[in-house]
Write a protein that holds these residues in place. Structure first.
Motif, PDB file in Angstrom:
ATOM      1  N   TRP A 379       0.828  -1.200   0.000  1.00 19.03           N
ATOM      2  CA  TRP A 379       0.000   0.000   0.000  1.00 19.03           C
ATOM      3  C   TRP A 379       0.869   1.258   0.000  1.00 19.03           C
ATOM      4  N   GLY A 380       1.942   1.242   0.749  1.00 17.62           N
ATOM      5  CA  GLY A 380       2.866   2.360   0.746  1.00 17.62           C
ATOM      6  C   GLY A 380       3.496   2.571  -0.619  1.00 17.62           C
ATOM      7  N   GLU A 381       3.882   1.476  -1.296  1.00 12.03           N
ATOM      8  CA  GLU A 381       4.450   1.583  -2.646  1.00 12.03           C
ATOM      9  C   GLU A 381       3.431   2.190  -3.613  1.00 12.03           C
ATOM     10  N   ARG A 382       2.177   1.800  -3.472  1.00 11.95           N
ATOM     11  CA  ARG A 382       1.136   2.319  -4.351  1.00 11.95           C
ATOM     12  C   ARG A 382       0.941   3.821  -4.123  1.00 11.95           C
ATOM     13  N   LEU A 383       0.939   4.231  -2.858  1.00  6.68           N
ATOM     14  CA  LEU A 383       0.813   5.655  -2.565  1.00  6.68           C
ATOM     15  C   LEU A 383       2.020   6.433  -3.082  1.00  6.68           C
ATOM     16  N   TRP A 384       3.188   5.827  -3.024  1.00  6.57           N
ATOM     17  CA  TRP A 384       4.394   6.499  -3.509  1.00  6.57           C
ATOM     18  C   TRP A 384       4.317   6.736  -5.014  1.00  6.57           C
ATOM     19  N   LYS A 385       3.750   5.767  -5.734  1.00  6.75           N
ATOM     20  CA  LYS A 385       3.675   5.877  -7.192  1.00  6.75           C
ATOM     21  C   LYS A 385       2.543   6.805  -7.639  1.00  6.75           C
ATOM     22  N   GLN A 386       1.423   6.805  -6.913  1.00  5.11           N
ATOM     23  CA  GLN A 386       0.264   7.603  -7.324  1.00  5.11           C
ATOM     24  C   GLN A 386      -0.258   8.455  -6.154  1.00  5.11           C
ATOM     25  N   PRO A 387       0.559   9.362  -5.660  1.00  5.49           N
ATOM     26  CA  PRO A 387       0.146  10.125  -4.463  1.00  5.49           C
ATOM     27  C   PRO A 387      -1.021  11.061  -4.716  1.00  5.49           C
ATOM     28  N   LEU A 388      -1.042  11.696  -5.886  1.00 10.40           N
ATOM     29  CA  LEU A 388      -2.082  12.681  -6.138  1.00 10.40           C
ATOM     30  C   LEU A 388      -3.460  12.051  -6.257  1.00 10.40           C
ATOM     31  N   ARG A 389      -3.538  10.882  -6.898  1.00 11.01           N
ATOM     32  CA  ARG A 389      -4.838  10.222  -7.055  1.00 11.01           C
ATOM     33  C   ARG A 389      -5.449   9.905  -5.690  1.00 11.01           C
ATOM     34  N   ARG A 628      17.787   6.060   9.842  1.00 12.56           N
ATOM     35  CA  ARG A 628      18.641   4.922   9.484  1.00 12.56           C
ATOM     36  C   ARG A 628      19.026   4.912   8.014  1.00 12.56           C
ATOM     37  N   SER A 629      18.104   5.330   7.153  1.00 14.16           N
ATOM     38  CA  SER A 629      18.338   5.177   5.716  1.00 14.16           C
ATOM     39  C   SER A 629      18.628   6.491   4.998  1.00 14.16           C
ATOM     40  N   GLY A 630      18.092   7.598   5.519  1.00 11.70           N
ATOM     41  CA  GLY A 630      18.212   8.863   4.810  1.00 11.70           C
ATOM     42  C   GLY A 630      17.391   8.905   3.538  1.00 11.70           C
ATOM     43  N   ASP A 631      16.489   7.946   3.362  1.00  7.76           N
ATOM     44  CA  ASP A 631      15.691   7.818   2.140  1.00  7.76           C
ATOM     45  C   ASP A 631      14.238   8.162   2.448  1.00  7.76           C
ATOM     46  N   PRO A 632      13.682   9.212   1.834  1.00  6.26           N
ATOM     47  CA  PRO A 632      12.284   9.575   2.101  1.00  6.26           C
ATOM     48  C   PRO A 632      11.305   8.459   1.751  1.00  6.26           C
ATOM     49  N   LYS A 633      11.598   7.688   0.704  1.00  3.41           N
ATOM     50  CA  LYS A 633      10.693   6.605   0.331  1.00  3.41           C
ATOM     51  C   LYS A 633      10.683   5.522   1.398  1.00  3.41           C
ATOM     52  N   GLU A 634      11.863   5.144   1.877  1.00  2.66           N
ATOM     53  CA  GLU A 634      11.925   4.127   2.932  1.00  2.66           C
ATOM     54  C   GLU A 634      11.230   4.634   4.196  1.00  2.66           C
ATOM     55  N   ALA A 635      11.346   5.935   4.461  1.00  2.00           N
ATOM     56  CA  ALA A 635      10.680   6.499   5.637  1.00  2.00           C
ATOM     57  C   ALA A 635       9.171   6.347   5.517  1.00  2.00           C
ATOM     58  N   MET A 636       8.613   6.672   4.353  1.00  2.00           N
ATOM     59  CA  MET A 636       7.165   6.614   4.174  1.00  2.00           C
ATOM     60  C   MET A 636       6.666   5.174   4.102  1.00  2.00           C
ATOM     61  N   VAL A 637       7.266   4.380   3.221  1.00  2.00           N
ATOM     62  CA  VAL A 637       6.809   2.998   3.046  1.00  2.00           C
ATOM     63  C   VAL A 637       7.070   2.189   4.313  1.00  2.00           C
ATOM     64  N   GLY A 638       8.246   2.375   4.908  1.00  2.00           N
ATOM     65  CA  GLY A 638       8.563   1.631   6.127  1.00  2.00           C
ATOM     66  C   GLY A 638       7.640   1.985   7.272  1.00  2.00           C
ATOM     67  N   LEU A 692      -1.527  11.536   5.216  1.00  2.00           N
ATOM     68  CA  LEU A 692      -0.223  11.851   5.795  1.00  2.00           C
ATOM     69  C   LEU A 692       0.919  11.165   5.051  1.00  2.00           C
ATOM     70  N   PRO A 693       0.788   9.874   4.672  1.00  2.00           N
ATOM     71  CA  PRO A 693       1.835   9.290   3.822  1.00  2.00           C
ATOM     72  C   PRO A 693       2.000  10.019   2.491  1.00  2.00           C
ATOM     73  N   VAL A 694       0.897  10.471   1.901  1.00  2.00           N
ATOM     74  CA  VAL A 694       0.986  11.236   0.649  1.00  2.00           C
ATOM     75  C   VAL A 694       1.751  12.540   0.878  1.00  2.00           C
ATOM     76  N   ILE A 695       1.505  13.182   2.005  1.00  2.00           N
ATOM     77  CA  ILE A 695       2.248  14.404   2.328  1.00  2.00           C
ATOM     78  C   ILE A 695       3.736  14.110   2.446  1.00  2.00           C
ATOM     79  N   LEU A 696       4.080  12.982   3.094  1.00  2.00           N
ATOM     80  CA  LEU A 696       5.487  12.592   3.178  1.00  2.00           C
ATOM     81  C   LEU A 696       6.076  12.371   1.794  1.00  2.00           C
ATOM     82  N   ARG A 697       5.285  11.779   0.894  1.00  2.00           N
ATOM     83  CA  ARG A 697       5.758  11.537  -0.477  1.00  2.00           C
ATOM     84  C   ARG A 697       5.989  12.851  -1.205  1.00  2.00           C
ATOM     85  N   LEU A 698       5.056  13.779  -1.100  1.00  2.00           N
ATOM     86  CA  LEU A 698       5.154  15.019  -1.869  1.00  2.00           C
ATOM     87  C   LEU A 698       6.221  15.963  -1.316  1.00  2.00           C
ATOM     88  N   THR A 699       6.448  15.945  -0.037  1.00  2.00           N
ATOM     89  CA  THR A 699       7.447  16.844   0.555  1.00  2.00           C
ATOM     90  C   THR A 699       8.851  16.262   0.521  1.00  2.00           C
TER      91      THR A 699
END
Length: 722
Positions: A379-389, A628-638, A692-699
């Protein structure tokens, strides 16, 4: 989205490549609690037994009144009437005797005399004024009112109503009915009906809660841990409230809300810590002490921050100068403090003692351990790919539900919120039928004796006044007069407010307008006036706490603002249900045409506290991953993979609990159940798991950026163990 059916046994992060450093403060506290299990257990037993010994007195020790606006004009009228008019104040009891024949007949007179004797025998009654022709005897001669003056504080007058309304009603015979009514009796019936409903709802919610807990934890032993926290917190807070009540009045509602919050937060906190403890032990050779230390350094910090946010949110209610509101907020805060203390000391000690046995008596299909949730990760991966929808859909739904808030009306509850067979309601209806619709809301105007005649004449010519009684001189000989005026409308009518405003604007400045109905109007005005302040303070303090913990101003601000969306949507639904009456037949109530006046202030603080609870869990997990990762995607999906189930399960328990309140009898618990239940459902499903996950993705990285000047002044807080 389909959710997994396995237990919540997920690690919060992948196993670190290098051994963690020494534990932090909370980690050391957890390790100490494990090593000193007997001392921690003995300490909590002393607290629970010592304070719990007072808990059985809670229903009699706590007060039923306090619904007043401190410093208001109506409160001054009540105080003057208590001191100088033999207790003929808004807290006085009215004993209504109705008969199928004139009340002057000997048989009815005997009933009236017995009623007067019963009231006069109570030391909390100052004097009992017999029925007076032309004033307290109806024109048809078949209804009479005895006035039992107040000789005690308002809370004690409610207790007097508790004690007297039963014996008085027993005087009813064939053709003669006796009912106690008035503000004190109304609050007595109101508190009893709501207390009974709250207790019924608690009993109804336990089986549902237990079932969800067993499914969520996957084992009977783990599912029992939230109950451990809840019982410890409830026993300690109930006993504390009894002791505090000896210093100042505490509303009985304080205990009712404390029970609800102790259960809800005990479940939330236990879920978060137990899940992390299991994760720390999965596939690793950590001892119980090390696993507890890691749990407390990560999930424990989130729990501590969550508890602080809840306390801060509720503390803002203290800005409302009303004893009932302050004591209710204080009662909840006390319960939260005890549950939080138990979560940070008793629960780690028990987890360390249990070790792998935390999974004992597991459900057959549950596998202990496991990794991060593949479904929530997907679900996190899906939000990362299509946050606006998904973000746009969630935002549109929340805005659509919040739109009706624009027309929301609030007022203090009418007589219809208590059962139809309650003494106060029966007497209220009898008074209306005999003396007119406005008679239960008789106004009391206090004025210097020398101008009583002129003031009385002016009141009689005021629009909205049906009749004026002759001025009554002060019983103690002071230069005060009381004029009682009967409005033309029911006390719950909006027109009464206009009449009171006219009187206050046109009467001489030293004439004070009060009465029970006016006290409600003044309290409503106070709540309306303080609502923006409370909302602003709650949001500001919530933002500051998030900023201190996350050290990221952008996501702290957006996370705080996002909490308004679910709150607005919940009140939008409340307007449709309770003001407009949609679904009233299904829920079994008659709409009043407004939402009860305390809802915006009190429910907002409660909803915001719960919403920030979930915000902290999600963002703390995201911050840990980002550290731990410094990666915004890992932060949101994780964060979704490791806290999504906890949020989903905790919200499920809360919605189930609040739903039982929506099904209980009186209207106020229904309002609370619907408003809080809808808020939690929308907050978990749309805000925390989508928006909130979408906000993390967009920011992206900007979400976690800390300006240099801010970095220098904020404390160094991390959510990474060691």
């Amino acid at each position: 989205m389909k959710y997994p059916d396995t237990a919540l046994t997920l690690p919060s992060t992948a196993t670190p490549a290098e051994p963690p450093g020494p534990p932090g403060l909370l980690g050391r506290l957890g390790a100490w609690s494990v090593r000193h299990f007997k001392a921690v257990l003995a300490g909590w037993l002393l607290v629970v037994i010592g304070l719990g010994a007072f808990a059985p007195q809670v229903t009699t020790a706590l007060s039923g009144a306090g619904w007043q606006a401190n410093g208001s004009e109506s409160l001054k009228v009540r105080q003057v009437a208590e001191r100088h008019f033999a207790g003929n104040a808004s807290t006085a009891l009215q004993i209504v005797v109705t008969a199928d024949r004139p009340v002057s007949e000997p048989a009815v007179q005997q009933v009236i005399a017995k009623a007067g004797d019963i009231a006069a025998a109570d030391p909390r009654i100052s004097t009992v004024a017999p029925p007076q022709p032309g004033a307290t005897i109806s024109q048809d001669g078949r209804t009479a009112i005895l006035l039992a003056g107040a000789n005690a504080f308002p809370d004690d007058m409610v207790r007097a109503a508790d004690d007297l309304k039963g014996p008085l009603s027993e005087l009813s015979t064939d053709g003669v009915s006796v009912h106690a009514t008035g503000a004190s009796v109304l609050w007595s019936d109101f508190n009893k009906a709501n207390h009974d409903a709250m207790m019924k709802s608690e009993i109804m919610s336990w089986p549902v809660t237990l079932a969800i807990l067993v499914l969520a934890f996957g084992s009977l032993v783990a599912a029992g841990l939230p109950l451990l926290l809840t019982m410890a917190g409830l026993a300690a807070s109930a006993g504390s409230l009894v002791l505090i009540s000896h210093l100042f009045p505490v509303s009985i509602w304080a205990m009712n809300f404390a029970m609800m919050f102790a259960l809800a937060l005990g479940i939330d906190y236990a879920l978060f810590l137990v899940v992390r403890f299991r994760s720390a032990r999965t596939g690793r050779s950590l001892s119980s002490v090390e696993a507890v230390a890691e749990t407390m350094d990560t999930a424990g910090k989130a729990v501590l921050l969550s508890g602080a946010t809840v306390l801060v949110s509720l503390s803002a209610v203290m800005l409302v100068p009303s004893p009932a509101f302050r004591s209710m907020a204080g009662g909840i805060m006390l319960a939260v403090l005890f549950v939080l203390a138990a979560t940070l000391t008793l629960l780690p000690a028990v987890l360390g003692k249990l070790g792998h046995r935390v999974d004992a008596l597991a459900l057959p299909w549950v596998k202990s351990g496991g990794h991060r949730s593949p479904r929530f990760a997907a679900w996190g991966e899906r939000l990362w790919k299509q946050p606006l929808r998904y973000g746009a859909l969630a935002l549109a739904a929340l805005i659509a539900l919040a739109a009706p808030v624009i027309g929301l009306r609030t007022a203090m509850p009418s007589i219809t919120v208590i059962p139809s067979d309650a003494s106060a309601r029966a007497g209220y209806i009898a008074v209306q039928q005999a003396f007119g619709p406005g008679a239960p809301g008789t106004l009391q105007i206090i004025t210097p004796g020398g101008q009583a005649a002129a003031v009385g004449a002016q009141i009689a010519h005021t629009p909205g006044i049906a009749g004026v009684m002759p001025a009554q001189s002060a019983a103690d000989g002071t230069d005060w007069s009381m004029i009682q005026a009967i409005p033309i409308v029911d006390p719950s009518s909006p027109q009464l407010g206009a009449t009171v405003s006219t009187l206050r604007a046109e009467l001489p400045h030293d004439a004070l307008v009060g009465g029970a109905a006016v006290e409600n109007l003044d309290l409503q005005h106070l709540l309306t006036e303080k609502t923006p302040l409370v909302i602003g303070v709650v949001m500001a303090l919530g933002f500051v706490l998030l900023l201190i913990a996350l050290r990221a101003p952008l996501i702290s601000a957006l996370g705080t603002v996002a909490s308004l969306l679910s709150t607005g949507a919940a009140f939008g639904v409340a307007r449709l249900v309770f003001q407009d009456g949609h679904g009233a037949g299904l829920l079994g109530f008659t709409p009043q045409g407004f939402l009860d006046g305390w809802a915006p202030v009190f429910f907002f603080a409660m909803i915001f506290a719960i919403a920030m609870d979930y915000t902290v869990f999600l963002l703390a997990s995201a911050k840990e991953h980002y550290e731990r990762s410094g990666d915004p995607k890992e932060a949101m999906v994780g964060a979704l993979a490791h806290s999504g189930r906890v949020i989903f399960a905790a919200a499920g328990v809360m919605v189930a609990v609040f739903s039982t309140f929506a099904l209980s009898g009186p209207l106020p618990p229904k309002e609370m159940g619907i408003v809080l239940g809808v808020a939690v459902l929308l907050d978990a499903a749309l805000v925390r798991l989508v928006l909130l996950p979408v906000i993390l993705r967009l920011t992206g990285r900007a979400a976690w950026h800390t300006p240099g000047w801010l970095d220098r002044i904020l404390p160094k807080i991390t959510f990474n163990h060691g």
